[in-house]
Design an enzyme around this catalytic site. Sequence first.
Site, PDB file in Angstrom:
ATOM      1  N   GLU A  35       0.848  -1.206   0.000  1.00  0.00           N
ATOM      2  CA  GLU A  35       0.000   0.000   0.000  1.00  0.00           C
ATOM      3  C   GLU A  35       0.878   1.249   0.000  1.00  0.00           C
ATOM      4  O   GLU A  35       2.022   1.224   0.431  1.00  0.00           O
ATOM      5  CB  GLU A  35      -0.928  -0.014   1.230  1.00  0.00           C
ATOM      6  CG  GLU A  35      -1.985  -1.099   1.113  1.00  0.00           C
ATOM      7  CD  GLU A  35      -3.044  -1.008   2.192  1.00  0.00           C
ATOM      8  OE1 GLU A  35      -2.924  -0.173   3.098  1.00  0.00           O
ATOM      9  OE2 GLU A  35      -4.008  -1.789   2.119  1.00  0.00           O
ATOM     10  N   ARG A  91      -7.174   3.215 -23.820  1.00  0.00           N
ATOM     11  CA  ARG A  91      -7.427   2.359 -24.979  1.00  0.00           C
ATOM     12  C   ARG A  91      -8.729   1.551 -24.852  1.00  0.00           C
ATOM     13  O   ARG A  91      -9.145   0.903 -25.786  1.00  0.00           O
ATOM     14  CB  ARG A  91      -6.225   1.443 -25.234  1.00  0.00           C
ATOM     15  CG  ARG A  91      -5.113   2.230 -25.933  1.00  0.00           C
ATOM     16  CD  ARG A  91      -3.994   1.359 -26.412  1.00  0.00           C
ATOM     17  NE  ARG A  91      -3.051   1.075 -25.341  1.00  0.00           N
ATOM     18  CZ  ARG A  91      -1.959   0.352 -25.504  1.00  0.00           C
ATOM     19  NH1 ARG A  91      -1.683  -0.162 -26.688  1.00  0.00           N
ATOM     20  NH2 ARG A  91      -1.129   0.149 -24.502  1.00  0.00           N
ATOM     21  N   GLN A  92      -9.344   1.580 -23.663  1.00  0.00           N
ATOM     22  CA  GLN A  92     -10.667   0.948 -23.511  1.00  0.00           C
ATOM     23  C   GLN A  92     -11.657   2.087 -23.304  1.00  0.00           C
ATOM     24  O   GLN A  92     -12.172   2.317 -22.210  1.00  0.00           O
ATOM     25  CB  GLN A  92     -10.663  -0.023 -22.329  1.00  0.00           C
ATOM     26  CG  GLN A  92     -11.963  -0.774 -22.123  1.00  0.00           C
ATOM     27  CD  GLN A  92     -12.091  -2.069 -22.896  1.00  0.00           C
ATOM     28  OE1 GLN A  92     -11.117  -2.775 -23.080  1.00  0.00           O
ATOM     29  NE2 GLN A  92     -13.288  -2.370 -23.379  1.00  0.00           N
ATOM     30  N   LYS A 138      -3.051  -2.034 -46.160  1.00  0.00           N
ATOM     31  CA  LYS A 138      -3.131  -3.452 -46.528  1.00  0.00           C
ATOM     32  C   LYS A 138      -3.953  -3.576 -47.798  1.00  0.00           C
ATOM     33  O   LYS A 138      -5.072  -3.067 -47.872  1.00  0.00           O
ATOM     34  CB  LYS A 138      -3.818  -4.249 -45.417  1.00  0.00           C
ATOM     35  CG  LYS A 138      -2.877  -4.694 -44.342  1.00  0.00           C
ATOM     36  CD  LYS A 138      -3.561  -5.692 -43.417  1.00  0.00           C
ATOM     37  CE  LYS A 138      -2.608  -5.949 -42.259  1.00  0.00           C
ATOM     38  NZ  LYS A 138      -3.272  -6.293 -41.038  1.00  0.00           N
ATOM     39  N   ASP A 179       3.894   7.246 -34.636  1.00  0.00           N
ATOM     40  CA  ASP A 179       2.667   6.650 -34.074  1.00  0.00           C
ATOM     41  C   ASP A 179       2.420   7.299 -32.720  1.00  0.00           C
ATOM     42  O   ASP A 179       3.330   7.890 -32.145  1.00  0.00           O
ATOM     43  CB  ASP A 179       2.826   5.131 -33.928  1.00  0.00           C
ATOM     44  CG  ASP A 179       1.481   4.401 -34.002  1.00  0.00           C
ATOM     45  OD1 ASP A 179       0.432   5.070 -33.963  1.00  0.00           O
ATOM     46  OD2 ASP A 179       1.487   3.159 -34.100  1.00  0.00           O
ATOM     47  N   ARG A 223      -5.520  -6.374 -50.517  1.00  0.00           N
ATOM     48  CA  ARG A 223      -5.731  -7.809 -50.781  1.00  0.00           C
ATOM     49  C   ARG A 223      -5.554  -8.059 -52.268  1.00  0.00           C
ATOM     50  O   ARG A 223      -6.299  -7.562 -53.103  1.00  0.00           O
ATOM     51  CB  ARG A 223      -7.131  -8.230 -50.312  1.00  0.00           C
ATOM     52  CG  ARG A 223      -7.388  -9.710 -50.456  1.00  0.00           C
ATOM     53  CD  ARG A 223      -8.584 -10.187 -49.656  1.00  0.00           C
ATOM     54  NE  ARG A 223      -8.368 -10.117 -48.229  1.00  0.00           N
ATOM     55  CZ  ARG A 223      -7.679 -11.008 -47.521  1.00  0.00           C
ATOM     56  NH1 ARG A 223      -7.100 -12.030 -48.124  1.00  0.00           N
ATOM     57  NH2 ARG A 223      -7.544 -10.868 -46.218  1.00  0.00           N
TER      58      ARG A 223
HETATM   59  C1  R5P Z   1      -2.983   1.651 -32.081  1.00  0.00           C
HETATM   60  O1  R5P Z   1      -4.130   2.071 -32.218  1.00  0.00           O
HETATM   61  C2  R5P Z   1      -1.880   2.562 -31.673  1.00  0.00           C
HETATM   62  O2  R5P Z   1      -1.891   3.731 -32.418  1.00  0.00           O
HETATM   63  C3  R5P Z   1      -0.533   1.888 -31.817  1.00  0.00           C
HETATM   64  O3  R5P Z   1      -0.316   1.604 -33.198  1.00  0.00           O
HETATM   65  C4  R5P Z   1      -0.473   0.607 -31.045  1.00  0.00           C
HETATM   66  O4  R5P Z   1      -0.850   0.836 -29.715  1.00  0.00           O
HETATM   67  C5  R5P Z   1       0.923   0.051 -31.080  1.00  0.00           C
HETATM   68  O5  R5P Z   1       0.946  -1.168 -30.401  1.00  0.00           O
HETATM   69  P1  R5P Z   1       2.143  -2.159 -30.587  1.00  0.00           P
HETATM   70  O6  R5P Z   1       3.416  -1.424 -30.322  1.00  0.00           O
HETATM   71  O7  R5P Z   1       1.881  -3.220 -29.543  1.00  0.00           O
HETATM   72  O8  R5P Z   1       2.089  -2.742 -31.964  1.00  0.00           O
END
Ligand code: R5P
Length: 290
Positions: free
Chosen positions: A35, A93-94, A189, A215, A191
Amino acid sequence: MIIGGSASQALASQVAMELDDKLCSVETKKFPDGERYLRIKDEIPEDEKVIVVQSTGYPQDENMMELFFILDTLNDMNVTDITVVSPYLGYSRQERRFKEVECISAKATAKLIQTMGVKRLISINLHEQSICDLYDIPVDNLSAMPTIAEHIKNTFDVKPVILAPDKGAINFAKEIAMILDTDYDYLEKVRLSPEVVETKTKNISVKDKNVVIIDDIISTGGTIVNAINILKEQGAVAVDVFCVHPVLVNDAVLKINAAGAHSVQGTNTLKSDVSFVSVAKTIANHLKSL
Ligand code: R5P
Protein backbone atom coordinates in the site's frame (compact mmCIF):
# COMPACT_ATOMS: atom_id res chain seq x y z
CA MET A 1 2.05 25.73 -7.63
CA ILE A 2 3.06 22.56 -9.45
CA ILE A 3 2.85 19.12 -7.86
CA GLY A 4 4.73 16.33 -9.61
CA GLY A 5 3.52 12.79 -8.93
CA SER A 6 6.12 10.03 -8.87
CA ALA A 7 5.45 9.11 -12.49
CA SER A 8 6.18 12.62 -13.79
CA GLN A 9 8.64 14.32 -11.45
CA ALA A 10 11.16 15.41 -14.08
CA LEU A 11 8.46 16.64 -16.46
CA ALA A 12 6.69 18.51 -13.63
CA SER A 13 10.00 20.19 -12.77
CA GLN A 14 10.50 21.24 -16.40
CA VAL A 15 6.96 22.64 -16.56
CA ALA A 16 7.55 24.56 -13.32
CA MET A 17 10.78 25.96 -14.75
CA GLU A 18 9.05 27.03 -17.97
CA LEU A 19 6.33 28.80 -15.97
CA ASP A 20 8.67 30.08 -13.27
CA ASP A 21 6.31 28.44 -10.78
CA LYS A 22 6.97 26.83 -7.44
CA LEU A 23 7.31 23.05 -7.18
CA CYS A 24 5.57 21.49 -4.21
CA SER A 25 7.28 18.65 -2.34
CA VAL A 26 5.43 15.40 -1.96
CA GLU A 27 6.54 12.46 0.12
CA THR A 28 5.52 9.04 -1.15
CA LYS A 29 6.46 5.59 0.03
CA LYS A 30 5.26 2.04 -0.13
CA PHE A 31 4.43 0.04 2.97
CA PRO A 32 5.73 -3.54 3.18
CA ASP A 33 2.31 -4.86 2.10
CA GLY A 34 2.40 -2.76 -1.07
CA GLU A 35 0.00 0.00 0.00
CA ARG A 36 1.10 3.56 -0.65
CA TYR A 37 1.58 6.53 1.64
CA LEU A 38 1.44 10.14 0.51
CA ARG A 39 1.99 13.47 2.20
CA ILE A 40 2.03 16.96 0.70
CA LYS A 41 4.93 18.59 2.48
CA ASP A 42 4.44 22.27 1.58
CA GLU A 43 1.82 24.69 2.79
CA ILE A 44 -0.64 25.51 0.00
CA PRO A 45 -2.92 28.54 0.44
CA GLU A 46 -6.58 27.68 -0.18
CA ASP A 47 -6.85 30.13 -3.07
CA GLU A 48 -3.71 28.83 -4.83
CA LYS A 49 -4.05 27.48 -8.39
CA VAL A 50 -2.54 24.01 -8.29
CA ILE A 51 -1.38 21.95 -11.27
CA VAL A 52 -0.91 18.24 -10.58
CA VAL A 53 1.32 16.53 -13.15
CA GLN A 54 1.03 12.76 -13.13
CA SER A 55 1.06 10.34 -16.06
CA THR A 56 -0.87 7.18 -15.35
CA GLY A 57 1.07 4.63 -17.37
CA TYR A 58 2.64 1.46 -15.97
CA PRO A 59 2.06 0.65 -13.12
CA GLN A 60 -1.28 2.20 -14.03
CA ASP A 61 -3.20 1.37 -10.87
CA GLU A 62 -0.47 2.66 -8.55
CA ASN A 63 -0.01 5.87 -10.49
CA MET A 64 -3.75 6.42 -10.75
CA MET A 65 -4.20 5.75 -7.02
CA GLU A 66 -1.37 8.17 -6.22
CA LEU A 67 -3.11 10.81 -8.33
CA PHE A 68 -6.32 10.25 -6.33
CA PHE A 69 -4.37 10.51 -3.06
CA ILE A 70 -2.85 13.86 -4.14
CA LEU A 71 -6.25 15.18 -5.22
CA ASP A 72 -8.03 14.05 -2.08
CA THR A 73 -5.33 15.61 0.10
CA LEU A 74 -5.70 18.88 -1.82
CA ASN A 75 -9.46 18.68 -1.22
CA ASP A 76 -8.75 18.27 2.50
CA MET A 77 -6.55 21.37 2.31
CA ASN A 78 -9.55 23.25 0.84
CA VAL A 79 -7.69 23.91 -2.42
CA THR A 80 -10.36 24.36 -5.09
CA ASP A 81 -8.52 25.45 -8.23
CA ILE A 82 -7.03 22.13 -9.34
CA THR A 83 -5.88 21.24 -12.85
CA VAL A 84 -4.64 17.73 -13.61
CA VAL A 85 -2.03 17.28 -16.32
CA SER A 86 -1.84 13.59 -17.18
CA PRO A 87 0.35 13.59 -20.30
CA TYR A 88 -0.23 9.86 -20.76
CA LEU A 89 -3.68 8.95 -19.51
CA GLY A 90 -3.84 5.27 -18.61
CA TYR A 91 -6.82 3.12 -19.57
CA SER A 92 -7.48 5.30 -22.61
CA ARG A 93 -7.43 2.36 -24.98
CA GLN A 94 -10.67 0.95 -23.51
CA GLU A 95 -12.74 4.03 -24.26
CA ARG A 96 -15.71 2.05 -25.55
CA ARG A 97 -17.22 -1.39 -25.36
CA PHE A 98 -15.76 -3.82 -27.88
CA LYS A 99 -17.70 -6.78 -26.43
CA GLU A 100 -20.91 -6.84 -24.39
CA VAL A 101 -20.73 -5.93 -20.69
CA GLU A 102 -17.06 -4.94 -20.77
CA CYS A 103 -15.97 -2.26 -18.36
CA ILE A 104 -15.31 1.01 -20.20
CA SER A 105 -12.17 1.63 -18.17
CA ALA A 106 -11.59 5.13 -19.56
CA LYS A 107 -15.10 6.08 -18.39
CA ALA A 108 -14.62 4.53 -14.94
CA THR A 109 -11.36 6.46 -14.42
CA ALA A 110 -13.00 9.64 -15.75
CA LYS A 111 -15.74 9.32 -13.12
CA LEU A 112 -13.19 8.95 -10.33
CA ILE A 113 -11.01 11.88 -11.47
CA GLN A 114 -14.08 14.10 -11.66
CA THR A 115 -15.26 13.33 -8.15
CA MET A 116 -11.99 14.76 -6.80
CA GLY A 117 -12.73 18.43 -7.41
CA VAL A 118 -10.67 18.70 -10.58
CA LYS A 119 -11.50 21.78 -12.67
CA ARG A 120 -9.70 20.83 -15.86
CA LEU A 121 -7.80 17.88 -17.33
CA ILE A 122 -4.94 18.27 -19.79
CA SER A 123 -3.41 15.39 -21.69
CA ILE A 124 -1.27 14.82 -24.77
CA ASN A 125 -2.48 12.94 -27.85
CA LEU A 126 -5.23 11.00 -26.14
CA HIS A 127 -5.73 7.68 -27.85
CA GLU A 128 -9.15 8.87 -29.09
CA GLN A 129 -10.53 12.42 -29.09
CA SER A 130 -13.85 10.92 -27.92
CA ILE A 131 -12.29 10.35 -24.48
CA CYS A 132 -12.90 14.07 -23.84
CA ASP A 133 -16.64 13.36 -24.04
CA LEU A 134 -16.40 10.99 -21.08
CA TYR A 135 -15.78 14.00 -18.84
CA ASP A 136 -18.09 16.81 -17.71
CA ILE A 137 -15.09 19.08 -17.01
CA PRO A 138 -13.04 20.66 -19.83
CA VAL A 139 -10.44 18.26 -21.26
CA ASP A 140 -7.65 19.70 -23.40
CA ASN A 141 -6.10 17.15 -25.75
CA LEU A 142 -2.77 18.71 -26.76
CA SER A 143 -0.59 17.53 -29.63
CA ALA A 144 3.09 16.67 -29.32
CA MET A 145 3.49 16.71 -33.11
CA PRO A 146 4.78 20.33 -33.38
CA THR A 147 7.46 19.53 -30.79
CA ILE A 148 8.42 16.30 -32.55
CA ALA A 149 8.54 18.16 -35.88
CA GLU A 150 10.81 20.80 -34.34
CA HIS A 151 13.07 18.07 -32.99
CA ILE A 152 13.29 16.44 -36.43
CA LYS A 153 14.05 19.84 -38.02
CA ASN A 154 16.88 20.45 -35.56
CA THR A 155 18.48 17.01 -35.60
CA PHE A 156 18.07 15.59 -39.12
CA ASP A 157 20.41 16.47 -42.02
CA VAL A 158 18.04 15.18 -44.68
CA LYS A 159 14.34 16.05 -44.75
CA PRO A 160 12.50 12.72 -44.28
CA VAL A 161 9.21 11.44 -45.60
CA ILE A 162 6.76 11.03 -42.70
CA LEU A 163 4.92 7.77 -42.56
CA ALA A 164 2.05 6.50 -40.43
CA PRO A 165 2.14 2.74 -39.80
CA ASP A 166 -1.61 2.57 -40.42
CA LYS A 167 -4.47 4.80 -41.54
CA GLY A 168 -5.39 5.60 -37.91
CA ALA A 169 -2.12 7.49 -37.46
CA ILE A 170 -2.28 9.46 -40.73
CA ASN A 171 -3.17 12.74 -39.02
CA PHE A 172 -0.01 12.59 -36.92
CA ALA A 173 2.08 12.12 -40.08
CA LYS A 174 0.20 14.93 -41.81
CA GLU A 175 0.68 17.35 -38.90
CA ILE A 176 4.44 16.78 -38.81
CA ALA A 177 4.79 16.82 -42.62
CA MET A 178 2.94 20.14 -42.88
CA ILE A 179 5.33 21.75 -40.42
CA LEU A 180 8.42 20.30 -42.13
CA ASP A 181 7.03 20.88 -45.62
CA THR A 182 7.62 17.30 -46.67
CA ASP A 183 5.65 14.31 -47.98
CA TYR A 184 3.57 11.97 -45.85
CA ASP A 185 1.74 8.72 -46.33
CA TYR A 186 0.49 5.64 -44.53
CA LEU A 187 0.83 1.91 -44.91
CA GLU A 188 -2.20 0.19 -46.32
CA LYS A 189 -3.13 -3.45 -46.53
CA VAL A 190 -4.13 -4.44 -50.07
CA ARG A 191 -5.73 -7.81 -50.78
CA LEU A 192 -4.20 -9.07 -54.01
CA SER A 193 -6.12 -12.34 -54.01
CA PRO A 194 -8.21 -14.29 -51.49
CA GLU A 195 -4.94 -15.72 -50.12
CA VAL A 196 -2.47 -12.88 -50.55
CA VAL A 197 -2.43 -9.59 -48.64
CA GLU A 198 0.28 -7.03 -49.32
CA THR A 199 1.03 -4.03 -47.11
CA LYS A 200 2.52 -1.02 -48.88
CA THR A 201 2.60 2.74 -48.87
CA LYS A 202 -0.67 4.17 -50.12
CA ASN A 203 0.48 7.00 -52.37
CA ILE A 204 4.22 7.58 -52.49
CA SER A 205 7.38 5.55 -53.04
CA VAL A 206 9.89 5.36 -50.20
CA LYS A 207 12.66 4.01 -52.46
CA ASP A 208 15.97 5.76 -51.67
CA LYS A 209 14.18 7.99 -49.14
CA ASN A 210 14.83 8.68 -45.47
CA VAL A 211 11.64 7.82 -43.61
CA VAL A 212 10.31 8.79 -40.19
CA ILE A 213 7.57 6.57 -38.81
CA ILE A 214 5.24 8.29 -36.35
CA ASP A 215 2.67 6.65 -34.07
CA ASP A 216 0.95 7.78 -30.89
CA ILE A 217 1.91 4.72 -28.85
CA ILE A 218 4.60 2.10 -29.15
CA SER A 219 3.58 -0.76 -26.90
CA THR A 220 4.92 -4.19 -27.91
CA GLY A 221 6.62 -2.68 -30.96
CA GLY A 222 4.86 -5.13 -33.28
CA THR A 223 3.24 -2.43 -35.42
CA ILE A 224 6.55 -0.61 -35.91
CA VAL A 225 8.61 -3.76 -36.62
CA ASN A 226 6.11 -4.70 -39.31
CA ALA A 227 6.31 -1.20 -40.80
CA ILE A 228 10.13 -1.17 -40.80
CA ASN A 229 10.25 -4.52 -42.58
CA ILE A 230 7.91 -3.26 -45.29
CA LEU A 231 9.75 0.06 -45.72
CA LYS A 232 13.12 -1.70 -45.98
CA GLU A 233 11.70 -4.11 -48.57
CA GLN A 234 10.48 -1.10 -50.51
CA GLY A 235 13.96 0.44 -50.58
CA ALA A 236 13.90 3.06 -47.77
CA VAL A 237 17.45 4.23 -46.98
CA ALA A 238 16.99 4.88 -43.26
CA VAL A 239 14.00 4.50 -40.99
CA ASP A 240 13.76 6.55 -37.79
CA VAL A 241 10.91 5.85 -35.42
CA PHE A 242 9.05 8.40 -33.30
CA CYS A 243 6.14 8.05 -30.94
CA VAL A 244 4.41 10.27 -28.42
CA HIS A 245 3.96 7.71 -25.66
CA PRO A 246 6.81 5.22 -25.27
CA VAL A 247 4.90 2.51 -23.42
CA LEU A 248 7.55 0.01 -24.58
CA VAL A 249 6.50 -3.32 -23.19
CA ASN A 250 9.34 -5.80 -22.50
CA ASP A 251 11.92 -5.83 -25.33
CA ALA A 252 10.07 -3.47 -27.69
CA VAL A 253 13.09 -1.17 -28.23
CA LEU A 254 15.38 -4.10 -28.89
CA LYS A 255 12.93 -5.59 -31.40
CA ILE A 256 12.61 -2.28 -33.25
CA ASN A 257 16.37 -1.76 -33.37
CA ALA A 258 16.89 -5.38 -34.48
CA ALA A 259 14.44 -4.74 -37.32
CA GLY A 260 16.86 -2.07 -38.55
CA ALA A 261 15.59 1.22 -37.15
CA HIS A 262 18.16 4.01 -37.35
CA SER A 263 16.77 5.45 -34.12
CA VAL A 264 13.79 5.10 -31.77
CA GLN A 265 12.63 8.24 -30.00
CA GLY A 266 9.63 9.27 -27.95
CA THR A 267 8.46 12.10 -25.76
CA ASN A 268 8.66 12.27 -21.99
CA THR A 269 4.92 11.79 -21.41
CA LEU A 270 6.27 8.52 -20.03
CA LYS A 271 9.69 7.88 -18.54
CA SER A 272 11.72 5.54 -20.76
CA ASP A 273 15.15 5.00 -22.31
CA VAL A 274 13.99 6.80 -25.45
CA SER A 275 12.09 9.76 -23.94
CA PHE A 276 14.25 12.37 -25.69
CA VAL A 277 11.64 14.91 -26.76
CA SER A 278 10.20 17.05 -23.96
CA VAL A 279 6.57 18.11 -23.96
CA ALA A 280 7.19 20.55 -21.08
CA LYS A 281 6.94 23.63 -23.33
CA THR A 282 3.75 22.33 -24.96
CA ILE A 283 2.15 21.95 -21.53
CA ALA A 284 3.56 25.21 -20.13
CA ASN A 285 2.49 27.26 -23.16
CA HIS A 286 -1.01 25.83 -22.94
CA LEU A 287 -1.24 26.56 -19.22
CA LYS A 288 -0.08 30.13 -19.90
CA SER A 289 -2.82 30.53 -22.51
CA LEU A 290 -5.66 29.57 -20.12
C1 R5P B 1 -2.98 1.65 -32.08
O1 R5P B 1 -4.13 2.07 -32.22
C2 R5P B 1 -1.88 2.56 -31.67
O2 R5P B 1 -1.89 3.73 -32.42
C3 R5P B 1 -0.53 1.89 -31.82
O3 R5P B 1 -0.32 1.60 -33.20
C4 R5P B 1 -0.47 0.61 -31.05
O4 R5P B 1 -0.85 0.84 -29.72
C5 R5P B 1 0.92 0.05 -31.08
O5 R5P B 1 0.95 -1.17 -30.40
P1 R5P B 1 2.14 -2.16 -30.59
O6 R5P B 1 3.42 -1.42 -30.32
O7 R5P B 1 1.88 -3.22 -29.54
O8 R5P B 1 2.09 -2.74 -31.96
